[in-house]
Design an enzyme around this catalytic site. Structure first.
Site, PDB file in Angstrom:
ATOM      1  N   HIS A 122       0.810  -1.223   0.000  1.00  0.00           N
ATOM      2  CA  HIS A 122       0.000   0.000   0.000  1.00  0.00           C
ATOM      3  C   HIS A 122       0.846   1.277   0.000  1.00  0.00           C
ATOM      4  CE1 HIS A 122       0.223   0.111   4.553  1.00  0.00           C
ATOM      5  NE2 HIS A 122       0.240   1.400   4.295  1.00  0.00           N
ATOM      6  N   ASP A 133      -0.264  -7.485   1.691  1.00  0.00           N
ATOM      7  CA  ASP A 133       0.213  -6.101   1.662  1.00  0.00           C
ATOM      8  C   ASP A 133       1.753  -6.090   1.682  1.00  0.00           C
ATOM      9  OD1 ASP A 133       0.322  -3.378   1.769  1.00  0.00           O
ATOM     10  OD2 ASP A 133      -0.323  -3.209   3.871  1.00  0.00           O
ATOM     11  N   GLY A 192       2.941   6.063   8.440  1.00  0.00           N
ATOM     12  CA  GLY A 192       4.337   6.441   8.170  1.00  0.00           C
ATOM     13  C   GLY A 192       5.305   5.355   8.615  1.00  0.00           C
ATOM     14  N   SER A 252       4.344   2.235   8.130  1.00  0.00           N
ATOM     15  CA  SER A 252       3.960   1.159   7.213  1.00  0.00           C
ATOM     16  C   SER A 252       5.109   0.602   6.398  1.00  0.00           C
ATOM     17  CB  SER A 252       2.926   1.664   6.218  1.00  0.00           C
ATOM     18  OG  SER A 252       1.674   1.573   6.793  1.00  0.00           O
ATOM     19  N   GLY A 253       5.062  -0.703   6.193  1.00  0.00           N
ATOM     20  CA  GLY A 253       6.102  -1.361   5.394  1.00  0.00           C
ATOM     21  C   GLY A 253       7.329  -1.671   6.220  1.00  0.00           C
TER      22      GLY A 253
HETATM   23  N1  ARG Z   1      -1.269   2.142   7.250  1.00  0.00           N
HETATM   24  C1  ARG Z   1      -0.322   2.863   8.040  1.00  0.00           C
HETATM   25  C2  ARG Z   1       0.754   3.484   7.134  1.00  0.00           C
HETATM   26  O1  ARG Z   1       0.480   3.658   5.970  1.00  0.00           O
HETATM   27  C3  ARG Z   1       0.232   2.022   9.132  1.00  0.00           C
HETATM   28  C4  ARG Z   1      -0.749   1.833  10.201  1.00  0.00           C
HETATM   29  C5  ARG Z   1      -0.292   0.995  11.304  1.00  0.00           C
HETATM   30  N2  ARG Z   1      -1.296   1.170  12.308  1.00  0.00           N
HETATM   31  C6  ARG Z   1      -1.303   0.609  13.491  1.00  0.00           C
HETATM   32  N3  ARG Z   1      -2.266   0.931  14.311  1.00  0.00           N
HETATM   33  N4  ARG Z   1      -0.373  -0.213  13.847  1.00  0.00           N
HETATM   34  O2  ARG Z   1       1.792   3.932   7.543  1.00  0.00           O
END
Ligand code: ARG
Length: 326
Positions: free
Chosen positions: A82, A131, A229, A231-232
């Protein structure tokens, strides 16, 4: 094999004799919770050398941090699907390696352009399944003290509930994940326990996104979670004195107001290890698989060369350490 045993024993001996280099983060457990990653703390430079800052170009801000990632070999980074938009050209992305403070870049960091981005073919935006994305750097990088790949688990590596793992990133911080990390934007680290799948499913029962087989949950405490932020980025668990990549930061929602707080949801890396091997060709990957170890190695005999060599190494080391003291 022989040399391996020798150096392992020598390393063990050194570890026993030297004052233990306490992992900075290990001590955070009983300290008050500050509003970072959420609830994390500044990492020590170079302690998470596989951490990548995935950056994207924009006319106003030049390259800016969008996601985390992990270096898994000299030329490949694993991150979340994503994080990458199919309509954005690969030339708009950069993989920054060896970063510590984003607003105070170290002279030794590398900002690598990208050759290819492979999102998993099963990635589904709505369900969040698969993902995972692989990013090939234009050129292989040389490893340093602050740039080093992380080991991967084998396809059947288990991560038991309750195990304490670490998530790192430069994502949003603070209550409700509303604030950006203030300058100098030091990499944040947070220790989170793994949560078993059925407990996790219950947490998200009333949500639009159910927990799937390829998802791993971790941490469900107020103010201790990964954020946008991050993520990944890596969720690593300790194995054999090192860390292996158990998960990738994927998603999380404040879907209910109720406590306990829902855990963060991560991509289960073992599920995708075969795919990672196929796409990258496997070269330079370090896969720590218990199944492979027990199938491929036989213990050395009682008087094998390995044993003699290790005894010699031990004796020499001991002599070297004791003689100056006499
Ligand atoms: N989707 C988020 C990103 O793009 C990461 C979210 C992680 N959230 C969590 N509650 N652990 O960075």
């Amino acid at each position: 094999m022989m040399g391996g045993l020798c150096s392992q024993l020598a390393a063990l001996l050194l570890l026993l004799l030297l004052p233990s280099p306490a992992h900075g983060a290990e001590e955070s457990q009983d300290q008050p919770v500050f509003s970072r990653i959420i609830g994390g703390q500044d990492a020590q430079e170079g302690i998470w050398p596989w951490q990548v800052s995935v950056q994207q170009y924009d006319n106003k801000r030049e390259y800016y941090h969008i996601c985390g990632g992990s270096l898994i070999s000299a030329q490949w980074v694993v991150s979340a699907a994503h994080c990458f938009d199919l309509s954005t050209p690969v030339s708009a992305y950069r993989m920054n390696l060896g970063e510590h403070q984003l607003s105070n870049p170290s002279p030794t960091r590398i900002s690598s352009p990208v050759r290819r981005i492979v999102r998993h073919p099963d990635y589904n935006e709505n369900t969040g399944v698969a993902d995972v994305a692989l990013v090939q750097l234009t050129e292989p990088v040389a490893f340093t003290d602050t740039i080093r790949p992380v080991s991967l688990p084998g396809p059947s590596t288990q991560f038991p509930a309750g195990e304490k793992c670490w998530v790192t990133g430069w994502g949003l911080i603070g209550w409700g994940c509303k604030d950006t990390l203030p300058p100098p934007q030091t990499l944040q680290e947070l220790r989170v326990p793994l949560v078993d799948s059925s407990t996790c499913r219950d947490h998200f029962r009333d949500c639009k996104r159910p927990i799937q087989e390829d998802m791993l949950c971790a941490g469900s405490e107020v103010n201790r979670d990964s954020c946008k932020g991050d993520s990944g980025g890596p969720l690593v668990c300790p194995r054999n004195g090192n860390f292996i990549l158990a998960g990738l930061v994927s998603w999380g929602i404040k879907c209910t107001q109720s406590t306990p707080v829902p855990p963060g949801v991560y991509v289960r890396v073992p599920v995708y290890v075969n795919w990672i091997q196929n796409v990258t060709g496997g070269t330079g990957l370090s896969i720590v698989s218990p199944a492979v170890l027990s199938a491929g190695t036989t213990p050395p005999g009682p008087l094998s060369n390995g044993l003699i060599c290790s005894c010699l190494a031990l004796a020499l080391l001991l002599a070297g350490l004791l003689l100056p003291a006499l």
